[in-house]
Every structure is written in C-alpha cells, then in structure tokens.
Design a protein around this motif. Structure first.
Motif, PDB file in Angstrom:
ATOM      1  N   GLN B 138       0.869  -1.175   0.000  1.00 35.89           N
ATOM      2  CA  GLN B 138       0.000   0.000   0.000  1.00 35.89           C
ATOM      3  C   GLN B 138       0.905   1.225   0.000  1.00 35.89           C
ATOM      4  N   GLY B 215      -7.425   0.316  -1.099  1.00 40.40           N
ATOM      5  CA  GLY B 215      -7.418   1.317  -0.057  1.00 40.40           C
ATOM      6  C   GLY B 215      -7.489   2.713  -0.637  1.00 40.40           C
ATOM      7  N   ALA B 216      -7.268   3.707   0.242  1.00 43.44           N
ATOM      8  CA  ALA B 216      -7.533   5.092  -0.137  1.00 43.44           C
ATOM      9  C   ALA B 216      -6.745   5.519  -1.378  1.00 43.44           C
ATOM     10  N   GLN B 217      -5.475   5.173  -1.450  1.00 41.53           N
ATOM     11  CA  GLN B 217      -4.647   5.686  -2.544  1.00 41.53           C
ATOM     12  C   GLN B 217      -4.482   4.684  -3.679  1.00 41.53           C
ATOM     13  N   GLU B 320       1.380  14.967   3.713  1.00 39.61           N
ATOM     14  CA  GLU B 320      -0.040  14.815   4.019  1.00 39.61           C
ATOM     15  C   GLU B 320      -0.912  15.365   2.894  1.00 39.61           C
ATOM     16  N   PRO B 324      -2.241  11.691   1.071  1.00 40.40           N
ATOM     17  CA  PRO B 324      -2.769  11.375   2.394  1.00 40.40           C
ATOM     18  C   PRO B 324      -3.012   9.875   2.548  1.00 40.40           C
ATOM     19  N   TYR B 325      -3.028   9.412   3.773  1.00 38.92           N
ATOM     20  CA  TYR B 325      -3.258   7.998   4.165  1.00 38.92           C
ATOM     21  C   TYR B 325      -2.083   7.086   3.858  1.00 38.92           C
ATOM     22  N   SER B 326      -1.057   7.593   3.143  1.00 39.55           N
ATOM     23  CA  SER B 326       0.103   6.730   2.915  1.00 39.55           C
ATOM     24  C   SER B 326       0.844   6.568   4.238  1.00 39.55           C
ATOM     25  N   GLU B 330       1.088   9.080   7.354  1.00 39.25           N
ATOM     26  CA  GLU B 330       0.485   8.756   8.645  1.00 39.25           C
ATOM     27  C   GLU B 330       1.532   8.527   9.722  1.00 39.25           C
TER      28      GLU B 330
ATOM     29  N   LYS C  67     -10.507   9.075   0.370  1.00 37.85           N
ATOM     30  CA  LYS C  67     -11.310   8.243   1.254  1.00 37.85           C
ATOM     31  C   LYS C  67     -12.801   8.497   1.021  1.00 37.85           C
ATOM     32  N   TYR C 152      -6.310  -2.557   7.922  1.00 34.83           N
ATOM     33  CA  TYR C 152      -6.421  -1.916   6.606  1.00 34.83           C
ATOM     34  C   TYR C 152      -7.718  -1.138   6.458  1.00 34.83           C
ATOM     35  N   SER C 153      -8.683  -1.375   7.295  1.00 32.20           N
ATOM     36  CA  SER C 153      -9.911  -0.585   7.255  1.00 32.20           C
ATOM     37  C   SER C 153     -10.322  -0.302   8.687  1.00 32.20           C
TER      38      SER C 153
END
Lengths: 200, 359, 641, 105
Positions: B138, B215-217, B320, B324-326, B330, C67, C152-153
């Motif tokens: 990820q 996931g997010a990215q 960030e 973000p979310y990496s 984080e 997100k 992961y979530s």
C-alpha cells in the motif's frame, strides 16, 4: 387420526399442492440452510491441512467422546419423532414426555459441546490460534447455535402444551418444528464424518 | 411529432453505431490496450478483433436491425383495433436461435481456450527468461531480481524480446499488477504467488498501475516498465550491484545523507542499498518503505508523481497533502507534525539534493 | 386505504393513517412502501454517482478526497444493488404477483411486513454510517483482507456494511420464502405451472436463487465479522488464511445475485411486450426454460469474476465455458422478445418504450459479457471501466429500465391512475440518451486502460475527454429521473379514474378494479390458459374461445374503493389482521446489528453487547407475540356474513 | 390426492425404532472405520462418506417423512443439497487439485 404427521391442512387453509404453507416454507428454508452449512463446510474443507501451527486436529479431537454426543443427537431425532407420533394419537402425556426427553438430549449435546470447547481451549486451540481453530469453532459453533434455537423452540412448545395452546389440532405446526430438529441432526452427521472421522 | 420522435431514435442509434465502431475513439494513450508493445497484450488484442469484435458487430446489427424493423413495420396506427394473429411460438425457430448463439460462442471459446493455455505456459529453463519478483505494497510496487540480488521500486527494468517470468504477491492487501500495453493483469494476493509470463517487444518506458481496490490511494499506485536492450540492461545490472557513491563531503548532498540516516528518520523505513540477500522469501519485507537506491534514475515518485526536484520537495515537506493515508504521511509526517519536528526548508533541500545525487 | 379504514370502523375502532401503514400486512401497501423507499434510495445513490462523476470529470480534480470517494463509490454500489434494485423488484413482487396468480394475499402476510421493515431498518442503518463519518469504503464486494482486517480498514465503516448487509439478507430470504410458498401454493384454480404468467415464473426462479445464494453471503459476512471483532484467521495470510476464499463465497452469492436482479425485470419485459403488441409472448415455454437454465448455470460461473486471481488455466477455462453457456438462454430470450413484437400491433406507450429499449440494452450488455467470459480479454478488461460499462448496461439498461416499464405498466394497480404519457415519453427519451451517453464511452476509457475505483487520474493518461462526456451524460440521466417524480405528483393530483383494464391486458390483475380492493378478488377466478384474461376476452385464437360470461363482466363490477355501500367483505373472505409484531421483531433484529457495530467502536464499545442483548430479547418476545396473535380478523368475517 | 399416489404403509413407532437401530449400526461402523483407518488406507474416506450418506438418507426419508410426503418437497430439498454438493466439489477441486503451493510466513 391425522396421517403421517398431518397430511391434513390446518383449518381454513387451501393450497394448490396440498402441502401446508408452513411445511412448504420449512422445507424451502432447509434447502437454503443447506447452502448456509455448505458454505461453512466448504471453507472448512478448503482450509483443511493448511494449519501452520498447532494444536493440530489429531492432537485435540477426542473421537470416543464425540461419538457419544453424536449418538445423543441421533437419539433425540428418534425421541422427537416419537413425540410427534404421540401428538398425532392425541396422547398428550406421551407427547410431553418424549418432547422433554428430546429437549434434555439436545441440552446434553450442547453441554457436551461446551465441555469439548473448554477442553480444546485449555489445550491451546482457540478461535485465533490457527486456521483449524478458526474454522472448527465457527463451523461447530454455528451448528450449536442451531441446536440452541431448536431447544428454545421445543421448550416453548412444551410449555404451550400445558396451557392448551399446543393440542393435537396443532400437529402440523409441531411437525414443522421436528423438521428443523432433524435437519440440525443431519448436519451433525456430515460434520461428524468430515471434521472428526475423516483422516487428516 | 411522431416522425420527429422516430428521427431522434434513428439518429441516436446511428450515432451509437458510429461511436461503437471505434472510429479513432480509442488508442494512442499511454495505457491503451490496443497499442500492444508486448506479446501478451498483442495476442489479447488480436483475439479481441478477430473473432470477438466482428461477431459482436454481427450480433449488434442483427438485433438492432430486427428491433428497428419491428418498430417501423408494426407500429399501431391510431384507431387500429385489429388483433394480430396470435402466434404462440415456432419450435424450429427456437432451435435456430438456440444454435446461433451456441455457434458464435463456440467460435469464440475455441481460440480463447487455446490462448489461455498459451499465455500461462512456463517458458522453461532454455528460454533465458528473466525472473522478477513483484510485490505489491500500500501503495507502491517493489521489484526484486533474485538472479542478481537487486531490489528496486517503482521502475521495472526488462529486456526487449526476452521473456520475463514475474512472480507476483502482496505484502498487505490484494493488488493487481497491470501494464496495459505489455500484458493483462494478475492479482497480487497476500499468501499466494501468481505468475505472469510475457515478452516485451518494444523498447521504451511503459505505464503500469494497480487494478484492484487496495485502499484510499489505490489510484496512486503506478509503476513504469523500462524495456531496454540487453546491453543497456546489463549495464544497469552492473551499476545496481554496488551502492551509489557517497556525495562529496561538505556539499549540501552530504548534509542530506546525514539527515537521511539520522535525525530525519528516513533510514528507518528506506534503504539506499540496491542489493539484498536473494534467499529472502518473497513475502518477507526488506524494508517498510520502498528501496531508494539510485533514486534519481526513477521515473516516478510516491508511485504517481513525475520524479522532479520540485515534486520531491513537495512530497517530503507536505506529505499529508501530496498523498494522504500513505504510511509516510500517517507514520512519519503526521507524527513529526504533532511533535513539531517537521523538517526545515534547508533540511528538505538537503535531503532532496542527496536523493538526487543517487544516480 | 380508505377502504381498510371503513372496514376497521365496523370492527369498532379506527386507526390513524400512520398506524395503518406501520401495521399493514396488505401486500399492495407493502409493495407501495417498498416502491417509494427504493425510489428515494435510487435518487440518493444516484446523487452519490453524480458526486463521483464530478470528481472524475477532468484529471486531477479535488472535489472528493480519496477516502470520501471510496466511501461514496462503495455506498453507491451497495445501495443500488441491495436497497434499490432488489427492493424495487420486491415492490413489484408485492404489487403484481398475488394479483397475477389470483390470490387474495401472500402466504405469510406478517412475514411480508417483516421483510419490508427489516429492509428499511437495515438500509437506514447502513446509510447512517455517513452521519457517524465512517461510511464503508472497500467497494460493494468488500474484498478481504482490505475489509476483514482493522489494520487496513479502521473505524466502524466496514462494520456498518457487514451488519447492515446481514439485516438486508435476512429481509431478502424472508421475502423469498414468502413468495416461493405463495406462488407454489396459492395459484388460482386452473393455473398450472405452465399457465403461470412469465413474470410470476421469473419471481419464482428469483426466489429460489435468493434462497440458495444468500446463505453464502451470510456466511462470508460472518467470517469478516469474526475476523474484525475476534481476530480469527479466515482471511489472515499470516496464519494461512486465504483472502481469495472471501471472493469465492462472495461470488457464489454474487453471480446468482446478478440474475436475482435481472430476472424479474426480464419478467416485466415479458409481460409488457405482449400486452402492447397484442400478441402472446413468442415461445413462452422457451423463455421460461431459458430463465431456469440461466438460474441453474448461475451457480457454476462464479469464478469468472476471478480470472486474474490466479486459479490456474484449467479452472479458468472451465468457468469460461460455463459462463459462455449462459449466453445461449439469454440469446433465446432476446430473440423470443423480438419475435413477440414481429407481426404485432405495437403501441409505443411509455412502458413499451422502456421495455423495448431494455431488450436492446441487454443485447449490448450481453455482448460485452461474452467478452469478459473470454478469459484472455478479461485479463485486460477486468477491473477496468469496460466492466463498469458492461454491468451498467445490464443494471441500468435492463434492470432499471425494466422496472421503469413496470412502473408505467402497473401504476394503475398501485394508484388507480395512469401516468402522463407525454411526460413519460420525455422521461424515456432523456433516460435513454443519458444512459447511452454515460455508459457507452466507458467502454472506450476502459479499453484505454482506465481502472475502476480510481478517485482521480493524471492528465497524461488522456482519459479526460471521454470522462467529461460521461459526466455530462450522467447529469442528463440523473436529472431526467426527476421527470418521474413530476409525473407521479401530477398524476396523483388527478382523480383516480383508471379503468380496471387500461392496456387491454392479458393477465388476471386487469380483471379487478384499479386500485384493487383490499381482498383483491371477490370471486377467485378460474384460469383456462396462459394469458388468462386475454383468453376470456378474445379466446386464444386457436382452440379456446372467448368466454361468454367473461371474467371481465364478473369481476370488473366489483365494488370500488370510493363506494362506501360496497365496503363489506365478500362472504367467506378473511383478511389478515394488521400487526405491530413484524415492525417490532425487525427493530429488535436491527438493534442486534447496531449493538454489534457499537461494540466495535471505542466510544460506544461498552454499550454494544447490552444493546445486542436487548435486541435478542425484543426478537424473542416479538416472535412469541407474533405467535399468539391470531393471523386473521375473524370479527370482520362475521360482520360480513 | 398426492397422499394416495405415494401411499405407503403408515409409519408407526416400530418403524422409528427400526430406523434408530440402523442409524446406531451405521454410527458404530463409522467409528470402527475410523479406528481401522491404517488398515483401510485410501478406502477410509469413501467408506465414511457412504455411512454418513446412509444415515443422512435414513433421517431425511423416514424421520422427516420425505418418503411418505409430497414429491415436491423432496425436489426442493434435493436441489438445495445438489447445488451445495456441486459447489463443494468445485471448491475442493480448486483448493486441493489446482491449488498452488502456499507461502509460509
């Protein structure tokens, strides 16, 4: 006397097939439940042998013990069918007796399962210990939940029989309960064979 | 009124037919599956055109034509109370149109099945195939060359006209490895290793990306496939067997190296050593973050940005905002921001200078 | 509604309209509840789609964050499938099936109400995740281990998804049991299986599919729940767990689910085309058997969603072959529909327009479906916009268009009024253009390598221009749906003047007034063939002559709802009694799910298990109350005699 | 009408007892099969499956009355079982025949 567990429909019900709505629904539900236990079983089977760490099945499974509890559940199938026959013959004393016997046998099975789970837990097999623990507890646990629901259902009917809410006129309703109970039994026949007896 | 409506219908159908004929609407883009540059992508595109596409056109014309004929011929006239002949069916016709799709499907199934097995064929030891391990994280891609003990990230170096066997797995969740112009996609599943075999047929830099929601990215998990000649590749391997030379002492880059290894905390997750022990299992992480050896040669940064000094500066100073979310945002940027330990402008410049000296 | 009030008044008490809707067990009312709930969700989930389209209109947009985009995308998919398409289908099951088979209600009226309430509560539970700032974000298929590991979530988003789906699953299974039993057991005399309307056939098949497919999802969701709450190893690779198992379970459910969604609209098409062509359905037995074949095959094709997972060439080839087989019955259906129109007298009312467009859309969705079944092509197309194009052609083009056809077709049976044809025509054309403008260019960006579920893309990819077209199309499509609402509002302000049989219909629901009285049929009709009513009116054109004493004559002059003099029930008719228990039991069930979600949070964790316990308590005593309550209003029966 | 077409001897408690005896015998044989697993070798699994199937059919046919009841019910249950079994076979093949070697952690 009603034949073969009430081939007669409940009063006021007319159906195309001659099968009561409840009976048809229960059988359809059981077909659906085949897929429910099927899903649990085929995940169990896909993971069979993929156990990276112990305790392994052969280390914890106690076949003589489980054979007895499997026999207990089989016996409960017999006693409930006897209760049904008694109800068909309007023998309420016999009905209550056999039904209570069934409930006790079911409770005995559940108690046995509880004891088995505790033993395994002390031997280090938990939900999280390895894939065997995960798949074993969830498969047998869901079966146990089915047994538990069955016991509650039977208990309610047993109590109802004392206040006149379960009479020989309700034989069809009781018959549907017995179908559920037998299904729980046949699921255990499969689990007993596949999980306990099948060599690893 | 009525006729106008009919024209709307006919025009929109004609328009759609034109669009669907694919007149210049696809191709020519960095990820177009129609511009094959590898044997797998080429075989797939060929199968797509013949027979699948042309059979699809035939079915399209047959059904659309019949439907339009129905609409034109049998529309009820106002005041028409006629009851048409009550035709209930025609068993022979049923057989015909059971057979038509069956034949069409057989025409597709036969070459398709042949190609499935062809694409999955192991090229064997005589093929001189290159072995590469692909590991999804990820959200970036790691590439290991067990033959050479080289590890890199972001850029996959391959040799033109030399088959490659990719062993693909994941470090965390399911990803999917997809270089559209070279080959199809294969999922990177944690706990499994999948293989992909293909032969690049053109030199150049090809675009690749993740194709399974991870996931997010997920959208920012690209890679580049650098297809080189054998000589260029050998030179690359030769170079990557040694770490990049240290920057000259006293320069900004040297300060950057100190920061990288020291107070900035980069070395906690990133290695700049291009080699690793080839006996390491594929699912054992070497480092949390991507290996940064010879970073200056990479085509992308943070698995999606063009690798420029400005982007790199942005990435380190404003992680960030950039991604973000990496994990870097984080677990590094946010924590340092909380502790008021974000790097100063000079420190970022020094690290950028250092990373750019790695070539 | 008015009628029920009169009826209840005679029993000595009167209920407010609200209480009446909350306690109703009348399939027609439950159908209307299903319908409007699902339409509201359609607009909400469609709004989510428009948000996504704004974000993707051009490269590097900053409208939704990564997100948020994933949350919006997940909720769009999940809600469209489980809270729009399935309940809309269920709405038409309720509105049409008992009327079409000549029954006075479903087999289990209270279970029917339970299905609706648990659908409503389950879907509200899932929507509420937005209020708590943690919507599910792992896609509607929630692939493990992204969905199954809190690593992961994080947050309760996936718990909302998991437990909300469990409640919706129970609702679906209860509904399917009910309609299976209803169709098997409650057909009017003379209606053999082969004389059953094709829509009813498709509902029967759908019920079987739901019953056999949903348990697999239930089990999979339990496994995700156990992994998330109790750290079990089902999908944990560190202990040998294989995330691919979830994909198997999900698609063993998920592929039949596609047919659960599409078979009822196919049934609607099979009713609408003959009615507006004035011809019987061409090759009806073949259409029925094609439906059965599709349903059977659908259980053995699931791995075609997993061609790139690495199952190996042999399983891939076998699943490709079984998938292609489905193309044959689908083709049979399309050809039979076209042959139905051939030689007919086609009246292009709005319902007919939607139905014929759906046939065309199915053809396109079917063609691309065969492309995905071709494994090598799928290596390129899997998880690209090509797939998105394919299934939206099926889901929007066939399912939603089929259901819109059903709306225009059966609206008189819902409200006793005909929807406006002019507005309907605008609605159809804008929907048709919008659909194709939105979903056709997705094929192109898909072939140009654009993957699904990307919240943004770089300008250098060159995907921008088609994405702009797609966004424009999406707005046309989205905004044109307001025409349906305008049409409904306009229509409902007019008096209920629709005749019993406005379309010159073919099946039994057109023999009774629009809207039908609470008891549906004063006299249960006797059926002499498929297209039961048509035969009574015109004969079947071969052996069976039209009836002299037609059902039309016998039935149409049944009491209208606005005629108080005829509000008594016909002799011997027993209506099911309104009940609170379905509402209570489904509330208890939802409380169990909500408690479980709370248990997974940091702030409300300690409240979780007590609320689960409360839910169990409510369900248990609710079921007891349900059991003791008489199902039928005996007093009314006596009053009427 | 269906009852007539499938008319059988009315099951009585004697039938239930007979079925119970058969069930007990099958269970004992099943456990014996397990005990003599090493002697039976590859035959163990098929023998166990046969005994379980016998028990299953006995309970379903007699205790659950399918033998005396409407054929529709048999059909419904059989189809559920059949699809579950087929998917079981497919999953078993995918995991134990075409399965790939697993990565150990």
């Amino acid at each position: 006397m009603s034949h073969a567990a009430g081939h007669t429909l409940p009063a006021g019900e007319h159906t195309v097939t001659g099968i009561s709505h409840n009976r048809l629904m229960m059988w359809t539900f059981l077909a659906s439940d085949c897929m429910f236990f099927g899903s649990l079983i085929w995940v169990y089977f896909a993971y069979r042998g993929r156990y990276f760490e112990g305790p392994y099945p052969h280390e914890v499974l106690d076949i003589p013990y489980t054979s007895v509890s499997a026999a207990v559940l089989l016996l409960s199938s017999f006693s409930i069918v006897m209760a049904l026959t008694a109800l068909e013959h309007a023998d309420m004393r016999g009905f209550r007796g056999w039904l209570l016997g069934t409930i006790l046998l079911g409770a005995l099975f559940l108690g046995g399962q509880y004891y088995e789970f505790i033993t395994f837990y002390h031997e280090g097999l938990t939900l999280t210990s390895n894939l065997f623990g995960t798949t074993f507890f969830v498969l047998t646990g869901f079966h146990g939940t089915h047994v538990f629901i069955g016991i509650v259902w039977l208990l309610v009917q047993w109590l109802l029989s004392f206040v006149g809410k379960l009479t020989p006129a309700h034989v069809e309703r009781f018959f549907v309960t017995t179908l559920y109970w037998h299904f729980v039994d046949i699921v255990w026949i499969i689990i007993f064979m596949l999980v306990y007896l099948m060599p690893y | 009124m009525k006729s106008r409506r009919r024209w709307v219908a006919i025009l929109s159908l004609v328009g759609l037919t034109w669009l669907s004929s694919g007149c210049g609407v696809i191709g020519g883009k960095i990820a177009s599956t129609s511009d094959a540059a590898g044997d797998q992508a080429r075989h797939i595109w060929d199968l797509f055109l013949v027979p699948v596409w042309w059979l699809s056109v035939a079915v399209f014309i047959l059904v659309t034509g019949w439907l339009l004929l129905n609409i034109v011929l049998f529309r009820r006239k106002p005041g028409d109370t006629r009851i048409p002949p009550q035709v209930h069916g025609h068993p022979r016709l049923e057989i015909v149109w059971t057979l038509i799709p069956a034949i069409i499907l057989a025409l597709i199934a036969i070459p398709s099945t042949r190609l499935i097995f062809q694409l999955n064929r192991d090229p064997g030891p005589d093929s001189n195939a290159l072995q590469v391990q692909v590991i999804g994280h990820q959200w970036w891609w790691e590439f290991r060359y067990p033959e050479f003990g080289i590890v890199t990230a972001g850029d996959l170096h391959l040799v033109v006209d030399r088959p490659v066997v990719l062993t693909i797995t994941s470090h965390d969740v399911i990803h999917s490895f997809w270089p559209p112009r070279l080959a199809g996609k294969v999922d990177a599943v944690p706990g499994r290793h999948n293989t992909m075999v293909f032969t690049p047929e053109e030199t150049g830099v090809f675009y690749g990306q993740c194709a399974e929601l991870c996931g997010a990215q997920h959208a920012h998990m690209q890679f580049r496939v650098v297809v080189q000649t054998q000589q260029e590749f050998d030179a690359w391997v030769q170079k990557h067997r040694q770490p990049a030379p240290d920057p000259t002492p006293g320069t900004l880059a040297a300060t950057g190296k100190e920061l990288f290894a020291g107070t900035a905390g980069c070395a906690g997750c990133h290695s700049v050593n291009p080699t690793y022990d080839p006996s390491t299992p594929i699912n054992k992480t070497l480092m949390v973050g991507p290996n940064l050896a010879y970073f200056a040669e990479r085509h992308t940064l943070a698995a999606f940005l063009p690798n420029t000094a400005e982007n790199l500066h942005q990435w380190i100073a404003n992680t960030e905002q950039v991604k973000p979310y990496s994990i870097m945002a984080e677990k590094w940027w946010k924590i340092r921001a909380q502790q008021n330990q974000l790097l100063t402008e000079e420190q970022v410049n020094a690290i950028v200078e250092y990373l750019w000296s790695l070539k | 509604m008015a009628e029920a009030a009169i009826r209840l008044e005679q029993a000595g008490y009167r209920r407010s309209a609200l209480v009446e809707w909350l306690t109703t067990v009348d399939h027609k009312k439950i159908g209307i509840l299903y319908y409007w709930t699902a339409i509201v969700y359609l607009l909400l989930a469609g709004f989510l789609a428009l948000l996504m389209r704004i974000q993707l209109a051009q490269p590097n947009m900053h409208f939704l964050g990564p997100k948020t985009y994933n949350e919006v995308m997940t909720m769009h998919g999940t809600m469209m499938i489980f809270a729009v398409a399935m309940p809309l289908n269920a709405a038409f099951f309720n509105i049409a099936v008992p009327l079409m088979i000549g029954a006075r209600d479903v087999a289990f009226p209270r279970l029917n109400a339970f299905s609706y309430w648990s659908f409503l509560f389950g879907s509200l539970l899932m929507w509420s995740s937005f209020l708590f700032g943690h919507a599910p974000d792992a896609g509607w298929f929630g692939y493990a281990n992204l969905s199954s590991s809190r690593l992961y979530s994080a947050g309760p988003g996936l718990d909302f998804w998991d437990l909300g789906l469990q409640v919706l699953g129970i609702s679906s299974i209860a509904g399917a049991l009910n309609f299976f039993v209803t169709i098997v057991n409650m057909r009017a005399p003379g209606m053999s299986l082969m004389r059953m309307p094709v829509f009813v056939w498709m509902v029967l098949i759908t019920a079987i599919l739901i019953l056999l497919a949903f348990p697999s999802l239930t089990v999979g969701l339990f496994m995700i729940m156990f992994d998330r709450y109790f750290n079990t190893n089902f999908f944990n690779p560190l202990h040998g767990g294989d995330p691919v198992i979830w994909q198997h379970l999900f698609w063993i459910f998920g592929h039949p689910e596609v047919y659960i969604l599409v078979l009822p609209p196919m049934g609607i098409i099979s009713e609408v085309l003959p009615t507006f062509s004035r011809k019987p359905l061409f090759g009806a037995p073949f259409v029925i058997f094609a439906g059965i074949a599709i349903a059977f095959l659908s259980f053995f094709v699931w791995a075609h969603h997993m061609f790139t997972v690495g199952l190996g060439p042999v399983p891939n080839a076998l699943f490709a072959a079984s998938t292609m087989l489905i193309g044959i019955p689908t083709g049979v259906k399309v050809f039979n529909w076209l042959a139905t129109m051939w030689g007919g007298s086609l009246d292009f009312k709005t319902a007919m327009k939607f139905a014929s467009a759906a046939v065309w859309m199915l053809m396109i969705g079917g063609i691309t479906g065969v492309m995905h079944a071709t494994v090598p092509l799928d290596y390129q197309q899997q998880d690209s916009y090509f797939i998105v194009a394919h299934f939206h052609y099926v889901i929007f083009g066939v399912i939603v268009m089929g259901l819109l056809a059903g709306t225009y077709y059966w609206f008189p049976k819902m409200y006793g009024r005909l929807l406006d044809e002019r507005l309907g025509s605008w609605h159809f054309w804008l929907t048709f253009i919008g659909t194709n403008l939105t979903f056709f260019p997705m094929h192109f960006v898909g072939l140009d390598g654009m993957p699904r579920r990307y919240f943004t893309y770089a300008a250098e990819t060159g995907w921008g221009s088609w994405n702009l077209v797609i966004t424009i199309g999406a707005f046309i499509l989205g905004l044109s749906q307001t025409l349906l609402l305008v049409n409904v509002v306009k229509t409902l302000r007019q008096p209920a003047a629709a005749s019993a049989d406005p379309w010159d219909g073919r099946t039994l629901e057109w023999t009774i007034p629009s809207p039908p009285p609470a008891y549906n049929f004063a006299v249960i009709p006797t059926v002499r063939g498929r297209d039961a009513y048509w035969i009574e009116k015109y004969g079947d054109g071969h052996h069976t002559p039209a009836a002299t004493d037609t059902m039309q004559r016998r039935e149409v002059h049944q009491p209208r709802h606005d005629n108080p003099g005829h509000s008594l029930l016909p002799p011997g008719v027993h209506l099911p009694k309104p009940s609170w228990w379905p509402l209570i039991v489904s509330a208890g069930l939802t409380a169990m799910a909500a408690g479980m979600i709370m248990h997974g949070t940091e702030t409300l964790g300690p409240l979780g298990f007590p609320i689960v316990g409360l839910g169990v308590f409510v369900v248990f005593f609710g079921l007891l109350g349900w059991h003791f309550e008489p199902a039928i209003e005996h007093e009314e029966a006596h009053v009427s005699q | 009408m269906h009852q007539q077409s499938t008319a059988h001897a009315q099951p009585s408690p004697a039938t239930w007892v007979r079925v119970l005896i058969l069930l007990t015998i099958a269970t004992v044989l099943e456990v014996l099969t397990y005990v003599f697993e090493s002697t039976l070798g590859v035959l163990t699994a098929p023998i166990l499956i046969v005994f379980a199937a016998i028990k299953f059919v006995l309970v379903v046919a007699y205790y659950m009355h399918l033998k005396f009841d409407n054929r529709i019910l048999t059909g419904i249950f059989t189809w559920g079982m059949l699809i579950a079994l087929s998917i079981f076979a497919a999953m078993a093949a995918i995991y134990h025949i075409y399965g790939q070697p697993l990565l150990t952690p």
